[in-house]
Design a protein around this motif. Structure first.
Motif, PDB file in Angstrom:
ATOM      1  N   GLU A 178     -27.977  79.609  34.238  1.00 36.53           N
ATOM      2  CA  GLU A 178     -28.397  80.365  33.072  1.00 36.53           C
ATOM      3  C   GLU A 178     -29.912  80.589  33.045  1.00 36.53           C
ATOM      4  OE1 GLU A 178     -26.589  79.653  28.776  1.00 36.53           O
ATOM      5  OE2 GLU A 178     -28.649  78.981  29.022  1.00 36.53           O
ATOM      6  N   GLY A 204     -26.273  73.440  33.924  1.00 39.31           N
ATOM      7  CA  GLY A 204     -26.369  74.796  33.390  1.00 39.31           C
ATOM      8  C   GLY A 204     -27.537  75.586  33.970  1.00 39.31           C
ATOM      9  N   SER A 228     -30.774  74.414  28.877  1.00 38.80           N
ATOM     10  CA  SER A 228     -29.796  75.431  29.266  1.00 38.80           C
ATOM     11  C   SER A 228     -28.528  75.196  28.446  1.00 38.80           C
ATOM     12  CB  SER A 228     -29.491  75.323  30.771  1.00 38.80           C
ATOM     13  OG  SER A 228     -29.009  74.041  31.076  1.00 38.80           O
ATOM     14  N   ARG A 229     -27.556  76.049  28.653  1.00 36.93           N
ATOM     15  CA  ARG A 229     -26.305  75.881  27.921  1.00 36.93           C
ATOM     16  C   ARG A 229     -25.154  76.008  28.910  1.00 36.93           C
ATOM     17  NH1 ARG A 229     -23.426  79.489  23.209  1.00 36.93           N
ATOM     18  NH2 ARG A 229     -22.922  80.835  24.959  1.00 36.93           N
ATOM     19  N   ARG A 230     -24.173  75.138  28.767  1.00 34.95           N
ATOM     20  CA  ARG A 230     -22.991  75.265  29.623  1.00 34.95           C
ATOM     21  C   ARG A 230     -21.744  74.914  28.836  1.00 34.95           C
ATOM     22  NH1 ARG A 230     -20.811  70.104  30.578  1.00 34.95           N
ATOM     23  NH2 ARG A 230     -22.287  68.495  31.200  1.00 34.95           N
ATOM     24  N   MET A 231     -20.617  75.229  29.449  1.00 31.15           N
ATOM     25  CA  MET A 231     -19.341  74.970  28.804  1.00 31.15           C
ATOM     26  C   MET A 231     -18.982  73.496  28.885  1.00 31.15           C
ATOM     27  SD  MET A 231     -17.250  77.408  27.765  1.00 31.15           S
ATOM     28  CE  MET A 231     -16.821  78.700  28.879  1.00 31.15           C
ATOM     29  N   ASN A 284     -15.671  71.947  28.819  1.00 28.34           N
ATOM     30  CA  ASN A 284     -14.259  72.318  28.819  1.00 28.34           C
ATOM     31  C   ASN A 284     -13.353  71.137  28.549  1.00 28.34           C
ATOM     32  OD1 ASN A 284     -12.766  74.648  29.083  1.00 28.34           O
ATOM     33  ND2 ASN A 284     -13.616  75.107  31.089  1.00 28.34           N
ATOM     34  N   THR A 339     -27.890  71.660  26.909  1.00 27.11           N
ATOM     35  CA  THR A 339     -28.334  70.527  27.726  1.00 27.11           C
ATOM     36  C   THR A 339     -29.739  70.096  27.340  1.00 27.11           C
ATOM     37  OG1 THR A 339     -29.339  71.884  29.443  1.00 27.11           O
ATOM     38  CG2 THR A 339     -26.990  71.412  29.686  1.00 27.11           C
ATOM     39  N   ASN A 374     -14.899  83.670  22.181  1.00 32.57           N
ATOM     40  CA  ASN A 374     -14.218  82.576  22.884  1.00 32.57           C
ATOM     41  C   ASN A 374     -14.216  81.341  22.002  1.00 32.57           C
ATOM     42  OD1 ASN A 374     -13.873  84.038  25.190  1.00 32.57           O
ATOM     43  ND2 ASN A 374     -15.769  83.340  26.116  1.00 32.57           N
ATOM     44  N   SER A 419      -9.324  67.762  32.706  1.00 34.27           N
ATOM     45  CA  SER A 419      -8.029  67.826  33.380  1.00 34.27           C
ATOM     46  C   SER A 419      -7.836  66.556  34.181  1.00 34.27           C
ATOM     47  CB  SER A 419      -8.000  69.001  34.333  1.00 34.27           C
ATOM     48  OG  SER A 419      -8.228  70.184  33.629  1.00 34.27           O
ATOM     49  N   PRO A 448      -7.405  72.307  37.666  1.00 36.71           N
ATOM     50  CA  PRO A 448      -7.561  70.905  38.069  1.00 36.71           C
ATOM     51  C   PRO A 448      -6.298  70.065  37.798  1.00 36.71           C
ATOM     52  CG  PRO A 448      -9.541  71.662  36.986  1.00 36.71           C
ATOM     53  CD  PRO A 448      -8.520  72.750  36.812  1.00 36.71           C
ATOM     54  N   HIS A 490     -15.482  81.202  34.249  1.00 33.01           N
ATOM     55  CA  HIS A 490     -14.495  82.281  34.101  1.00 33.01           C
ATOM     56  C   HIS A 490     -14.296  82.680  32.641  1.00 33.01           C
ATOM     57  CE1 HIS A 490     -12.486  78.527  33.410  1.00 33.01           C
ATOM     58  NE2 HIS A 490     -11.428  79.140  32.937  1.00 33.01           N
ATOM     59  N   ARG A 491     -14.763  81.882  31.713  1.00 33.49           N
ATOM     60  CA  ARG A 491     -14.503  82.199  30.306  1.00 33.49           C
ATOM     61  C   ARG A 491     -15.689  82.896  29.653  1.00 33.49           C
ATOM     62  NH1 ARG A 491     -12.219  76.832  27.652  1.00 33.49           N
ATOM     63  NH2 ARG A 491     -11.839  78.171  25.872  1.00 33.49           N
ATOM     64  N   LYS A 492     -16.767  83.062  30.427  1.00 35.35           N
ATOM     65  CA  LYS A 492     -17.960  83.660  29.814  1.00 35.35           C
ATOM     66  C   LYS A 492     -17.806  85.163  29.686  1.00 35.35           C
ATOM     67  CE  LYS A 492     -21.306  80.129  30.564  1.00 35.35           C
ATOM     68  NZ  LYS A 492     -22.183  79.534  31.526  1.00 35.35           N
ATOM     69  N   TYR A 512     -14.349  76.059  37.204  1.00 28.26           N
ATOM     70  CA  TYR A 512     -13.339  75.929  36.152  1.00 28.26           C
ATOM     71  C   TYR A 512     -13.835  74.999  35.048  1.00 28.26           C
ATOM     72  CZ  TYR A 512      -8.825  75.756  33.924  1.00 28.26           C
ATOM     73  OH  TYR A 512      -7.815  75.885  33.017  1.00 28.26           O
ATOM     74  N   LYS A 513     -14.331  73.841  35.475  1.00 30.49           N
ATOM     75  CA  LYS A 513     -14.742  72.827  34.502  1.00 30.49           C
ATOM     76  C   LYS A 513     -15.853  73.347  33.595  1.00 30.49           C
ATOM     77  CE  LYS A 513     -16.357  68.088  34.133  1.00 30.49           C
ATOM     78  NZ  LYS A 513     -16.890  66.935  34.832  1.00 30.49           N
ATOM     79  N   TYR A 514     -16.794  74.037  34.187  1.00 32.32           N
ATOM     80  CA  TYR A 514     -17.925  74.496  33.393  1.00 32.32           C
ATOM     81  C   TYR A 514     -17.737  75.924  32.890  1.00 32.32           C
ATOM     82  CZ  TYR A 514     -19.739  70.072  34.786  1.00 32.32           C
ATOM     83  OH  TYR A 514     -19.888  68.721  34.965  1.00 32.32           O
ATOM     84  N   GLY A 515     -16.498  76.409  33.042  1.00 40.39           N
ATOM     85  CA  GLY A 515     -16.074  77.596  32.314  1.00 40.39           C
ATOM     86  C   GLY A 515     -16.724  78.900  32.696  1.00 40.39           C
ATOM     87  N   ARG A 538     -23.333  71.506  36.172  1.00 40.23           N
ATOM     88  CA  ARG A 538     -23.396  70.540  35.090  1.00 40.23           C
ATOM     89  C   ARG A 538     -24.676  70.671  34.268  1.00 40.23           C
ATOM     90  NH1 ARG A 538     -22.117  64.095  35.394  1.00 40.23           N
ATOM     91  NH2 ARG A 538     -22.692  63.755  33.250  1.00 40.23           N
TER      92      ARG A 538
END
Lengths: 363, 336
Positions: A49, A46, B320-323, B325, B316, B309, B328, A337, A361-363, A356-359, A44
């Motif tokens: 990184e 990040g 930092s940077r995060r997705m 999404n 943040t 994408n 769900s 989810p 897999h999409r990076k 999954y939520k923080y992606g 959450r």
């Protein structure tokens, strides 16, 4: 927010991250964060990184929902189908797949299943629902167990006879030892802060003595986690494994003696199955005979068919750090989810859910 | 009648129904277009095109800090029109009432609807009432439909979004969802949690009349700001980065979310718009929004950019940077 935002300070985070990058430059380290709340907090905020690529963080078996065996979910579902029964549960368990169903589906089919945030809420519910039995789904680690113990004591002293706990409580150190004996490389552990507030840091002494792995009890805000990683990196690189406490503002040397007393009074050790790790001796807690009247597994007989894991699901390998979630053939398709195949995709602390939520897999 | 409760006969279409309609609804909604004697209302219209929407409202509890189901039912429909660049003109409403429901409560709900409609400059012109047996409903369900008049020739749609655009949030996030959860009393939450439910058509009209170019606009209801941004990014084929430090968040919502393990960016709002517009329009837009009572907290919260994408990212507060999404399922309170 006071006492929280101080630990989210941007400058402190950047400084700590730079210190870690400098220290581990050119070296490979593998650190396991045992606790699911750590996994989520890292994702959450990040933090990955900001950390060097050579520092691998793997998630451990510290998400109570994720390590709950399918047979427990099946039993809970079977109980929910019994007439006059109310199931009270933490929200995370609702969507965990059993062999053929979930509690969420059972609720849609008419079962009386209520989400509570504490076992005490379930006991109050029992007080208001004379004529029905209320079964609380007791899962969790040392963090949660004392509160359930107090509620069982309270049920006894208040003569509430329609309240039961289906206990699948677990304790952390035996699972960590099982991992040390396994085939996954772990250089050190970020130890769960919440568990340690109850137990104190001494429960990890054996991990250091027997397996030579460093253990740093760590809090949950970004600066806590980075400090914990920095402390652990120093230990690993200097080859001086020890138990250290980063989370001193919450974790006292003796933990919480009153909570430990309650745990001992109400529960006793038992062998218990962990998803992914199999049955680990003396890793569970069952309700003692003196409180058996409130033990659902003793008092309520219900036929449960033989349980089966979802086909292809590799939650077990994820929970033991053997694979990252993306390596599971079900990850993202069909397991998401919305339609989880395994528990790690369900819980708010689950490793797959975090990825999954923080992606990732999409990076 | 005021101490009375709804009975099945109130929905049977006879004298009792008539009495309910005239005493409660006709009295609350009173306006020249409302025709309770006929099956439909005949309404004047001057434009070529009209904008129409409908939505159905269920909420527990029916009354919560900051509003009730009546205000929600009007504001939701008003805002759906507003984000299309339309001013709401006519509203219809259908009630499904549960046998035993207090008529005094129904009167309060009808009065909230009138108040919200007045504020939005719309009139409630037709309605319907049905009654279901006890335990077959949840007090009251309301459907509203709205017809709006376009106030601008601009096409406001996600396809208009371009890299370089700015993202504005018109208020602080998560207030409605948390107010409703706290009003349910389930989690023992107390504190100044208050729904932001509000009709935003006036604010939108101010923007459009000032000639502000808007590429896309959504009200961030269920699923919250994060879900809306994901939908926009996907439709437009762009990426969006939100600056966490810029997102307005009240202390109460922040604390409650921390305790429950919720992410406020996924919590429902009922009076908050996500506006995507050319960067050059940002300052003027913010000035107009901040002059409005429902936009006083408006901020420039993010940017649109082109990436392979089509994702939404959160920069943040810690750098930092995060997705961010798509959400769900429902957010569930966690175990520890």
């Amino acid at each position: 927010m006071k006492y929280v935002s101080e630990f989210q300070d941007r400058n402190a985070v950047q400084y700590l991250a730079a210190s870690i990058r400098e220290r581990v430059a050119g070296k490979d380290l593998t650190i396991m964060e045992v606790c699911g709340t750590h996994t989520m907090a890292i994702a959450r905020s990040g933090l990955r990184e900001l950390l060097p690529d050579q520092l691998t963080l793997i998630s451990g078996p510290g998400c109570p929902v994720c390590v709950t065996d399918v047979s427990y979910i099946d039993r809970a579902i079977a109980l929910s189908r019994m007439h006059g029964t109310v199931i009270a549960t933490f929200g995370d368990l609702m969507r965990v797949p059993g062999s053929d169903s979930t509690l969420e589906k059972e609720r849609a089919n008419g079962a009386d299943i209520r989400i509570v945030t504490s076992a005490m809420d379930a006991l109050f519910m029992a007080g208001q629902k004379a004529g029905q039995r209320v079964i609380f789904l007791g899962i969790g680690f040392e963090t949660t167990i004392p509160t359930v113990g107090v509620v069982i004591q309270s049920a006894k002293s208040r003569h509430i006879r329609n309240f039961y706990v289906l206990s699948s409580h677990k304790i952390m150190p035996p699972a960590m030892k099982a991992l040390c004996e396994g085939d996954v490389r772990i250089d050190g552990f970020l130890c769960p802060g919440h568990v340690s507030t109850i137990t104190g840091p001494a429960i990890y002494d054996d991990i250091v003595k027997q397996y030579g792995k460093g253990c740093v009890v760590t809090g949950f805000e970004p600066t806590d986690i980075l400090s914990g990683i920095l402390m652990l990196s120093k230990q690993i690189l200097a080859k001086t494994p020890a138990v250290e406490n980063q989370y001193k503002r919450a974790v006292l040397p003796d933990g919480n003696p009153r909570a430990k007393e309650v745990m001992d009074e109400v529960f006793e050790s038992c062998d218990t199955p962990w998803r992914g790790l199999g049955t680990i001796p003396a890793s569970g807690l069952k309700i003692r005979d003196a409180y058996a009247s409130w033990d659902a597994s003793v008092q309520i007989a219900v036929p449960v068919k033989e349980s089966r894991e979802p086909h292809g699901c590799r939650c077990g390998d994820v929970l033991t750090g053997r694979i990252q979630p993306e390596a599971c053939p079900l990850f993202g398709n069909p397991c998401t989810p919305d339609y989880p195949a395994g528990a790690c995709m369900v819980s708010s602390e689950g490793t797959c859910a975090a990825h999954y939520k923080y992606g990732f897999h999409r990076k | 009648m005021k101490n009375d409760i709804i009975q099945l006969s109130h929905g049977a279409g006879g004298r009792q129904t008539q009495r309910l309609v005239s005493r409660i609804f006709a009295a609350a909604f009173e306006n020249p277009c409302l025709d309770v004697l006929n099956d439909a209302s005949v309404l004047p219209w001057e434009q070529d095109r009209l904008v129409m929407t409908t939505d159905t409202y269920v909420v527990t509890p029916l009354f919560f800090p900051g509003g009730d189901i009546g205000r929600l039912a009007v504001c939701g429909t008003v805002n759906d029109l507003a984000v299309m660049g339309a001013m709401p003109v006519y509203i219809s409403t259908g009630f499904i009432l549960e046998e035993g429901f207090a008529i005094a409560d129904l009167e309060k709900i009808a009065s909230s609807m009138r108040q919200a409609a007045d504020e939005a400059g719309a009139v409630i012109v037709t309605g319907d009432t049905k009654v279901v047996p006890k335990h077959k409903g949840d007090g009251v369900f309301i459907n509203t439909a709205g017809i709006g008049r376009l106030v601008s020739e601009q096409t406001i749609s996600a396809e208009q979004i371009r890299p370089g655009d700015a993202v504005i949030l018109t208020g602080s996030v998560g207030n409605h969802g948390l107010a409703v959860i706290s009003a349910r009393g389930e989690f023992g939450l107390k504190g100044p949690l208050r729904s932001d439910v509000a009709p935003l058509s006036g604010m939108v009209q101010d923007l459009l009349r000032a000639g502000i170019r808007i590429h896309a606009m959504r009200d961030a209801t269920r699923g919250g700001v994060a879900t809306v941004l994901n939908e926009l990014a996907e439709t437009a084929g762009v990426s969006i980065t939100v600056n966490e430090s810029a997102v307005p968040l009240s202390e109460a919502v922040h604390s409650a979310c921390t305790i429950l393990g919720f992410d406020p960016l996924y919590v429902a709002n009922e009076g908050l718009l996500v506006i995507v517009l050319p960067a050059g329009e940002t300052e003027n837009a913010l000035q107009i929004l901040r002059g409005h009572k429902y936009g006083s907290e408006a901020v420039h919260a993010g940017e649109v950019h082109q990436e392979a994408n089509h994702c939404v990212y959160l920069k943040t507060a810690i750098g930092s940077r995060r997705m961010l999404n798509m959400r769900s399922g429902e957010q569930l309170p966690r175990i520890c």
